[in-house]
Design a protein around this motif. Structure first.
Motif, short mmCIF file in Angstrom:
data_model
loop_
_atom_site.label_atom_id
_atom_site.label_comp_id
_atom_site.label_asym_id
_atom_site.label_seq_id
_atom_site.Cartn_x
_atom_site.Cartn_y
_atom_site.Cartn_z
N ILE A 1 0.83 -1.20 0.00
CA ILE A 1 0.00 0.00 0.00
C ILE A 1 0.86 1.25 0.00
N GLU A 2 2.03 1.19 0.65
CA GLU A 2 2.93 2.36 0.68
C GLU A 2 3.39 2.74 -0.72
N ASP A 3 3.67 1.73 -1.57
CA ASP A 3 4.11 2.01 -2.94
C ASP A 3 2.96 2.61 -3.76
N SER A 4 1.76 2.13 -3.52
CA SER A 4 0.60 2.69 -4.23
C SER A 4 0.39 4.15 -3.84
N ILE B 1 0.10 7.60 -6.02
CA ILE B 1 -1.09 8.44 -6.00
C ILE B 1 -0.78 9.84 -5.46
N TYR B 2 0.02 9.89 -4.39
CA TYR B 2 0.40 11.16 -3.76
C TYR B 2 1.92 11.31 -3.80
N ILE C 1 -4.77 3.98 5.70
CA ILE C 1 -4.20 4.93 4.74
C ILE C 1 -4.03 6.30 5.36
N ILE C 2 -5.02 6.75 6.14
CA ILE C 2 -4.91 8.04 6.82
C ILE C 2 -3.71 8.06 7.74
#
Length: 216
Positions: free
Chosen positions: A43-46, A50-51, A77-78
């Motif tokens: 998720i960190e790579d995604s 994205i940001y 994610i937050i």
């Protein structure tokens, strides 16, 4: 997958997912079209994709949104994004109690503080100057409505100053006080929570759709 306001097919797909209309495999999973899948497993790579930068945050968060199926993923994610965001963290804790004082001994404060429920702001609201937030209640329609997105400008004990980044009131500075959220016994617990009526919106559940955003 990135889509613009003309991405009608993608919007239809999101609605079908939310309404549980798509075919599932034996494990209850929906197979996504390959052009909707990012080439990352973490998720960190995604989130890096994205940001890539939090500079010019008003422009970034007025047009981009991470959609996920459950609130647990939103909170994860937050937590990752707010710690990557530059600046000092402000922890704004709610004031919790039970509606009927005679039942107070049955619901310790520590338990009330731990409750995380849909439609209820978190007990510990972690924000930074410049971070994105979204209204959870109609406070001053049509200016401040449920779903209005803002950038955090100033944080005080009982007052939040924000700048609207969507709608016809874009760039207006507004004041947001703490308000009382009440759950009845029908909700399981007669809780009263005094908190800012906002939540961080680096991500949100799939039911929050917006044609004006780039969605991932």
């Amino acid at each position: 997958m990135r889509v613009d306001e003309d991405g009608l097919m993608y919007s239809r797909f999101l609605i079908d997912v939310g309404e549980d209309k798509l075919q599932k495999n034996n494990n209850g999973e929906i197979e996504l079209p390959k052009d909707m899948v990012l080439p990352f497993r973490r998720i960190e790579d995604s989130l890096d994709f994205i940001y890539p930068s939090f500079e010019n945050s008003a422009e970034l968060f007025s047009k981009n949104c991470v959609l996920v199926p459950v609130n647990e993923s939103v909170r994860n994610i937050i937590s990752i994004c707010i710690r990557r965001f530059l600046g000092n963290m402000e922890e704004n804790c709610s004031f919790n109690s039970v509606c009927d004082g005679t039942n107070a001994t049955h619901f310790p404060i520590e338990f009330l503080d731990s409750l995380e429920m849909s439609g209820l702001p978190p007990h510990k609201l972690e924000l930074k100057k410049g971070s994105p937030i979204m209204m959870m209640r109609n406070l001053d329609p049509p200016r401040l409505c449920n779903g209005t997105r803002l950038i955090t400008e100033e944080l005080h004990k009982n007052l939040l100053v924000g700048k609207i980044i969507t709608s016809a009131f874009k760039d207006e500075i507004v004041l947001i006080p703490r308000v009382k959220f009440i759950l009845s016994e029908n909700d399981g617990i007669p809780l009263q929570r005094m908190q800012f009526p906002v939540q961080s919106c680096f991500a949100m559940t799939i039911k929050h759709k917006g044609k004006q955003w780039t969605m991932f």
